[in-house]
Design a protein around this motif. Sequence first.
Motif, PDB file in Angstrom:
ATOM      1  N   ASN A   1       0.898  -1.315  -0.303  1.00  8.68           N
ATOM      2  CA  ASN A   1       0.139  -0.090  -0.042  1.00  8.68           C
ATOM      3  C   ASN A   1       0.828   1.230  -0.075  1.00  8.68           C
ATOM      4  O   ASN A   1       0.428   2.171   0.552  1.00  8.68           O
ATOM      5  CB  ASN A   1      -0.987  -0.135   1.125  1.00  8.68           C
ATOM      6  N   ARG A   2       2.190   1.123  -0.824  1.00  8.04           N
ATOM      7  CA  ARG A   2       2.914   2.273  -0.790  1.00  8.04           C
ATOM      8  C   ARG A   2       2.805   2.939  -2.152  1.00  8.04           C
ATOM      9  O   ARG A   2       2.592   2.168  -2.948  1.00  8.04           O
ATOM     10  CB  ARG A   2       4.283   1.917  -0.307  1.00  8.04           C
ATOM     11  N   LEU A   3       3.208   4.322  -2.132  1.00 14.44           N
ATOM     12  CA  LEU A   3       3.290   4.851  -3.406  1.00 14.44           C
ATOM     13  C   LEU A   3       4.057   4.462  -4.559  1.00 14.44           C
ATOM     14  O   LEU A   3       5.363   4.221  -3.981  1.00 14.44           O
ATOM     15  CB  LEU A   3       3.135   6.284  -3.163  1.00 14.44           C
ATOM     16  N   VAL A   4       4.021   4.498  -5.851  1.00 12.39           N
ATOM     17  CA  VAL A   4       4.912   3.801  -6.749  1.00 12.39           C
ATOM     18  C   VAL A   4       4.500   5.200  -7.970  1.00 12.39           C
ATOM     19  O   VAL A   4       3.459   5.174  -8.415  1.00 12.39           O
ATOM     20  CB  VAL A   4       4.747   2.677  -7.243  1.00 12.39           C
ATOM     21  N   LEU A   5       5.429   6.118  -8.059  1.00 17.07           N
ATOM     22  CA  LEU A   5       5.387   6.912  -9.031  1.00 17.07           C
ATOM     23  C   LEU A   5       5.999   6.491 -10.427  1.00 17.07           C
ATOM     24  O   LEU A   5       7.336   6.163 -10.472  1.00 17.07           O
ATOM     25  CB  LEU A   5       5.869   8.451  -8.424  1.00 17.07           C
ATOM     26  N   SER A   6       5.491   6.936 -11.624  1.00 11.17           N
ATOM     27  CA  SER A   6       6.335   6.630 -12.781  1.00 11.17           C
ATOM     28  C   SER A   6       6.232   7.757 -13.817  1.00 11.17           C
ATOM     29  O   SER A   6       4.825   8.283 -13.880  1.00 11.17           O
ATOM     30  CB  SER A   6       5.917   5.186 -13.277  1.00 11.17           C
TER      31      SER A   6
ATOM     32  N   VAL B   1      10.718   8.400 -33.129  1.00 12.74           N
ATOM     33  CA  VAL B   1      10.742   7.711 -31.808  1.00 12.74           C
ATOM     34  C   VAL B   1      11.586   6.311 -32.015  1.00 12.74           C
ATOM     35  O   VAL B   1      11.122   5.632 -33.103  1.00 12.74           O
ATOM     36  CB  VAL B   1       9.610   7.262 -31.233  1.00 12.74           C
ATOM     37  N   VAL B   2      12.573   6.291 -31.165  1.00 12.97           N
ATOM     38  CA  VAL B   2      13.407   4.851 -31.250  1.00 12.97           C
ATOM     39  C   VAL B   2      13.133   4.132 -29.867  1.00 12.97           C
ATOM     40  O   VAL B   2      13.512   3.062 -29.910  1.00 12.97           O
ATOM     41  CB  VAL B   2      14.759   5.079 -31.518  1.00 12.97           C
ATOM     42  N   GLY B   3      12.456   4.473 -29.130  1.00  9.90           N
ATOM     43  CA  GLY B   3      12.321   3.837 -27.643  1.00  9.90           C
ATOM     44  C   GLY B   3      11.493   4.726 -26.815  1.00  9.90           C
ATOM     45  O   GLY B   3      11.176   5.999 -26.912  1.00  9.90           O
ATOM     46  N   GLY B   4      11.190   4.188 -25.589  1.00  7.76           N
ATOM     47  CA  GLY B   4      10.609   4.622 -24.576  1.00  7.76           C
ATOM     48  C   GLY B   4      11.032   4.617 -23.226  1.00  7.76           C
ATOM     49  O   GLY B   4      11.639   3.489 -22.881  1.00  7.76           O
ATOM     50  N   LEU B   5      11.513   5.706 -22.697  1.00 11.90           N
ATOM     51  CA  LEU B   5      12.057   5.613 -21.426  1.00 11.90           C
ATOM     52  C   LEU B   5      11.243   5.859 -20.105  1.00 11.90           C
ATOM     53  O   LEU B   5      10.364   6.635 -20.013  1.00 11.90           O
ATOM     54  CB  LEU B   5      12.953   6.873 -21.133  1.00 11.90           C
ATOM     55  N   MET B   6      11.006   4.929 -19.131  1.00 15.53           N
ATOM     56  CA  MET B   6      10.122   4.967 -18.124  1.00 15.53           C
ATOM     57  C   MET B   6      11.036   4.911 -16.665  1.00 15.53           C
ATOM     58  O   MET B   6      11.964   4.195 -16.659  1.00 15.53           O
ATOM     59  CB  MET B   6       9.384   3.626 -17.915  1.00 15.53           C
ATOM     60  N   ILE B   7      10.899   6.288 -16.154  1.00  9.96           N
ATOM     61  CA  ILE B   7      11.322   6.418 -14.612  1.00  9.96           C
ATOM     62  C   ILE B   7      10.461   6.206 -13.795  1.00  9.96           C
ATOM     63  O   ILE B   7       9.344   6.947 -13.651  1.00  9.96           O
ATOM     64  CB  ILE B   7      11.940   7.851 -14.728  1.00  9.96           C
ATOM     65  N   THR B   8      10.955   5.248 -12.678  1.00  9.55           N
ATOM     66  CA  THR B   8       9.803   4.969 -11.761  1.00  9.55           C
ATOM     67  C   THR B   8      10.843   5.325 -10.276  1.00  9.55           C
ATOM     68  O   THR B   8      11.897   5.544 -10.241  1.00  9.55           O
ATOM     69  CB  THR B   8       9.320   3.602 -11.467  1.00  9.55           C
ATOM     70  N   LYS B   9       9.731   5.599  -9.238  1.00  9.42           N
ATOM     71  CA  LYS B   9      10.331   6.131  -7.955  1.00  9.42           C
ATOM     72  C   LYS B   9       9.221   5.589  -6.759  1.00  9.42           C
ATOM     73  O   LYS B   9       7.917   6.042  -7.062  1.00  9.42           O
ATOM     74  CB  LYS B   9      10.569   7.374  -7.940  1.00  9.42           C
ATOM     75  N   GLY B  10       9.839   5.289  -5.778  1.00  8.16           N
ATOM     76  CA  GLY B  10       8.705   4.957  -4.516  1.00  8.16           C
ATOM     77  C   GLY B  10       8.387   6.351  -3.979  1.00  8.16           C
ATOM     78  O   GLY B  10       8.953   7.621  -4.032  1.00  8.16           O
ATOM     79  N   GLY B  11       7.139   6.446  -3.475  1.00  6.92           N
ATOM     80  CA  GLY B  11       6.636   7.681  -2.682  1.00  6.92           C
ATOM     81  C   GLY B  11       7.035   7.930  -1.271  1.00  6.92           C
ATOM     82  O   GLY B  11       6.261   8.488  -0.566  1.00  6.92           O
TER      83      GLY B  11
END
Length: 593
Positions: free
Chosen positions: A248-253, A264-274
């Motif tokens: 039940n913790r936040l995950v931001l992306s 467009v040659v790709g997709g970059l996804m950055i995630t971080k905990g809240g």
Amino acid sequence: MAGFNLLNRKSADRQDNNSGPSEDNSGAAEQNGAHKRRVREGQTGYGAARSEEPEGERRTWRRPAWRSPLTRRILLLNVLVLLIPILGLLHLDQYRQSLIDSELEAMRTQGTTVALALGSAAVRDGSNGDQQLMHESARQLIRVLLGDSQLRARLFSQDGNLIADSFLLGGSDSQVQVEELPPPDDSGSLAVRSIGTLYDRIIRLFSGNRDLPLYSESPQQQQAEDYGEVLQALRGEEGTMVRRDFGNRLVLSVSVPVQRYRQVVGGLMITKGGESVERAVRDRRSDILLVFGVALAVTVLLSFYLSHTIAAPIRRLARGAERIRGSNTKANVIPDLRGRHDEIGDLSEALIDMTEALHARLEAIEHFAADVAHEIKNPLTSLRSAVETANRIEDEEQRKRLMGIILDDVQRLDRLISDISDASRLDAELARAESERIDLGRLLDAMGELHKPLCEDKGLTFKMDVAQDESLVVTGLEGRLGQVFRNLISNAISFSPEGGSIELKAWREEDRTQGPMVVATISDQGTGIPDGKLQAIFDRFYSERPRAEKFGTHSGLGLSISLQIIEAHKGSLVAENRPEGGACFTVRLPAEA
């Protein structure tokens, strides 16, 4: 009606009534003493009520202060008033959302920077003129750019395959995951950490995270289609997403497209905990709760202080009232709290005045009972003597005289009992009846018309000087005020000699201290009031009647009742002798404003 005669003055034909006032007084005194003894023994009056009252119901004011219902009510209301804003402050959704938006904006900025670097250094021209992403170069560049941050970067190719993951060593198929460990927990003892953990769990239950979509990773190779924001990035659009994990913790992306020459040659996804967001919200809640704890402690202390300043004096007043109720003397008095200058001081003053009035009323009742016993015993003694003598007399003429005496005594008793009954219920009637607007001028005109024939029969002249306008309007009971003036005019007629005159005047005047007043005077040309008796004539059973008047036709209560009625109307009744002879009675009543 009452006049000016001493009651103990007897006519010459009442020799059988000379058993003596001292005997009557002693009998009344014995009755009065017996009554007091019965009160002390709890047989009559409020003493009897006290003996029958259950002990528990009479001592409720002796409960400890912390068990006082008043204390509990004050404490409850103060705490509720404090809780309302505190609960509102603890609802930090808007503050939490602003922190999330700030984090996402910072991640978008960082992701855009990394995507630009990838587009410049990790993309090459293909043989067909298209742009191709160099996987190994992209992995190295991501590790260099985000190695010291807590952000996790994942790079997906145009066909949706995972190329690089900053948390994995080696390629995308590596099983070695890099994760920064949290610092050692030195927040205190195990109990303190357990309380903090419990607090965090409770906060998470009410944080609203359960409404967010669940974040999960595929146990196999991750694909772009697992994350909606990555598909947006592959279409050339930026995307953000807020999820929750299984704790039940936040995950931001945040996802941004990696492009070169707008391809467009790709997709970059950055995630971080809240954690930073949750920590900031938790710190804010902790600050609020700390302030609440201090405010609660102050509120409780002030509530007890306020309760003490209210309940303690009330308990003192209750104890004083209990002592007064159980005592026949004035030794135990209500505590004098008038120096507080507040409502409790007003209550103390009212209770003190009520207690003094109660003592005065009880003393008046005792004196009235003794006076009634004395006044009734006189005609009863005369009646008994006449009845006993009638049985021994054979002369018919003397028997008729005795029967006349008996009839006079019976009539006197009847008149006395009627006047006593009227005097005893006067207080209750004056307290219950509703006052009305009275035109005193019209009332006095009616009194004059009523008594003019009586004056003419006695050869008297009745003069009136009463204002005929609205200036003589008062508020009160018309029947009782009429009784007062009827009594005063009748007395004036009784004491006026043949050929004399009676004068009735009424006017309005302004008094500097009492305001507008209506003044009425009734004066005669009689013998006046004996010296030193100007106040005594208003005493109960005092009577000073003309010599020619038949004995026993007045009870001596008329002027006493009149004074009581006028004082109940907040007015005054005084008597004085006229310099030219005769008596004058002056009635003063508050005029209608």
